[in-house]
Design a protein around this motif. Structure first.
Motif, short mmCIF file in Angstrom:
data_model
loop_
_atom_site.label_atom_id
_atom_site.label_comp_id
_atom_site.label_asym_id
_atom_site.label_seq_id
_atom_site.Cartn_x
_atom_site.Cartn_y
_atom_site.Cartn_z
N VAL A 1 0.85 -1.20 0.00
CA VAL A 1 0.00 0.00 0.00
C VAL A 1 0.89 1.25 0.00
N SER A 2 1.97 1.22 0.80
CA SER A 2 2.90 2.35 0.81
C SER A 2 3.56 2.52 -0.55
N LEU A 3 4.00 1.40 -1.11
CA LEU A 3 4.72 1.47 -2.38
C LEU A 3 3.81 2.00 -3.49
N ILE A 4 2.56 1.55 -3.50
CA ILE A 4 1.65 2.01 -4.56
C ILE A 4 1.30 3.49 -4.35
N SER A 5 1.10 3.90 -3.07
CA SER A 5 0.87 5.32 -2.80
C SER A 5 2.05 6.14 -3.29
N ALA A 6 3.27 5.64 -3.01
CA ALA A 6 4.47 6.36 -3.43
C ALA A 6 4.55 6.41 -4.96
N LEU A 7 4.21 5.31 -5.62
CA LEU A 7 4.26 5.28 -7.08
C LEU A 7 3.29 6.27 -7.71
N LEU A 8 2.15 6.52 -7.03
CA LEU A 8 1.14 7.43 -7.59
C LEU A 8 1.54 8.89 -7.41
N THR A 9 2.38 9.16 -6.41
CA THR A 9 2.62 10.55 -6.03
C THR A 9 3.36 11.39 -7.08
N PRO A 10 4.56 10.95 -7.57
CA PRO A 10 5.25 11.81 -8.56
C PRO A 10 4.44 12.07 -9.83
N PRO A 11 3.79 11.05 -10.43
CA PRO A 11 3.01 11.37 -11.62
C PRO A 11 1.90 12.37 -11.34
N ALA A 12 1.25 12.25 -10.16
CA ALA A 12 0.19 13.19 -9.82
C ALA A 12 0.75 14.61 -9.73
#
Lengths: 147, 122
Positions: B71-82
């Motif tokens: 869940v942390s990794l996916i949240s992190a993956l979403l952050t820079p593109p957003a």
């Protein structure tokens, strides 16, 4: 500076998402995402260990999401919702933060607000203050001159 | 998850975050440099995702909750593109500050992931 301003034609009256307010919204968004993710994990994997703490986590996460949306949207209704959610957060972090220190047995597992948001770098404690300052200085009717 | 690589990620994300904050407060709108810094942070996250998926096959198991880790990794993956997407829509210096906030948030998430993987007692 001037080219930056002219690159932004859609500064609307009553829009709170101007200037550094956008950064506030971004920080709220990140916190909402983090709180949602953590609460999802807690509820899926170990809800029965600490139902009170995890219910609060979920409630806090939802309130952060609503606060983020309310800060972005314009109009008096959203302005009131932004105040309500930010006040709720501030009360939450103060009450739960104090309780988690005075009566640690009530909160054996962490919530967003335990120890005044220590697990989140105390951002939950500082952010409502910034949010309230931002809302107080950007009322819907005089947002145009403040932006 | 490879520990030294996670520390590299934290260092890169903090450096990218500080760079974007400084440039943002210096009134730069998002440019190739700041967007590139966030893209680098994202690339390292994708590499870490590959490591995390492959690691258990080589006897490198997470000590904490695998669900929480992802869940942390996916949240992190979403952050820079957003954040980069935000900067494309909103061409002001504040978007550069938002890029910086996003990079620092990724640094915190990676640190948290490292804790879950290595020193989780539960």
């Amino acid at each position: 500076m001037t080219d930056v301003r002219s690159a932004r034609p859609e500064t609307r009256r009553g829009w709170r998402m101007s200037g550094i307010g956008r950064v506030l919204v971004a920080v709220y968004g990140v916190l909402a995402l983090a709180a949602l993710g953590r609460s999802f994990v807690q509820i899926v994997s170990k809800f029965d260990e600490a139902p009170l703490a995890y219910t609060l986590s979920a409630l806090a996460a939802v309130v952060y999401v609503v606060a983020t949306i309310a800060l972005v949207r314009s109009g008096r209704g959203w302005y009131r919702i932004a105040w309500a959610t930010i006040l709720f957060e501030f009360a939450g972090v103060l009450v739960i933060g104090t309780l988690s220190i005075v009566y640690p047995q009530l909160f054996p597992h962490d919530t967003v607000w335990s120890w005044f948001g220590r697990g989140y770098l105390f951002i939950p404690l500082v952010l409502p203050l910034l949010g309230m300052w931002w809302l107080a200085t950007h009322r819907p009717d005089r947002a145009a001159d403040a932006a | 998850m490879i520990e030294w690589f996670a520390w590299v990620q934290v260092a890169v994300a903090v450096a990218a975050g500080l760079l974007c904050l400084v440039l943002g407060f210096a009134r730069r709108v998002p440019n190739d440099l700041t967007n590139g810094a966030l893209a680098l942070v994202e690339l390292l996250l994708v590499v870490q995702l590959v490591f995390a998926i492959a690691a258990p096959a080589f006897g490198n198991e997470a000590t904490g909750s695998v669900l929480e880790f992802y869940v942390s990794l996916i949240s992190a993956l979403l952050t820079p593109p957003a954040a980069i997407f935000w900067g494309l829509l909103d061409r002001t210096r504040w978007s550069t500050v938002v890029l910086g906030v996003a990079a620092l948030a990724v640094a915190v998430m990676v640190y948290r992931m490292l804790q879950i993987w290595t020193v989780q007692q539960a």
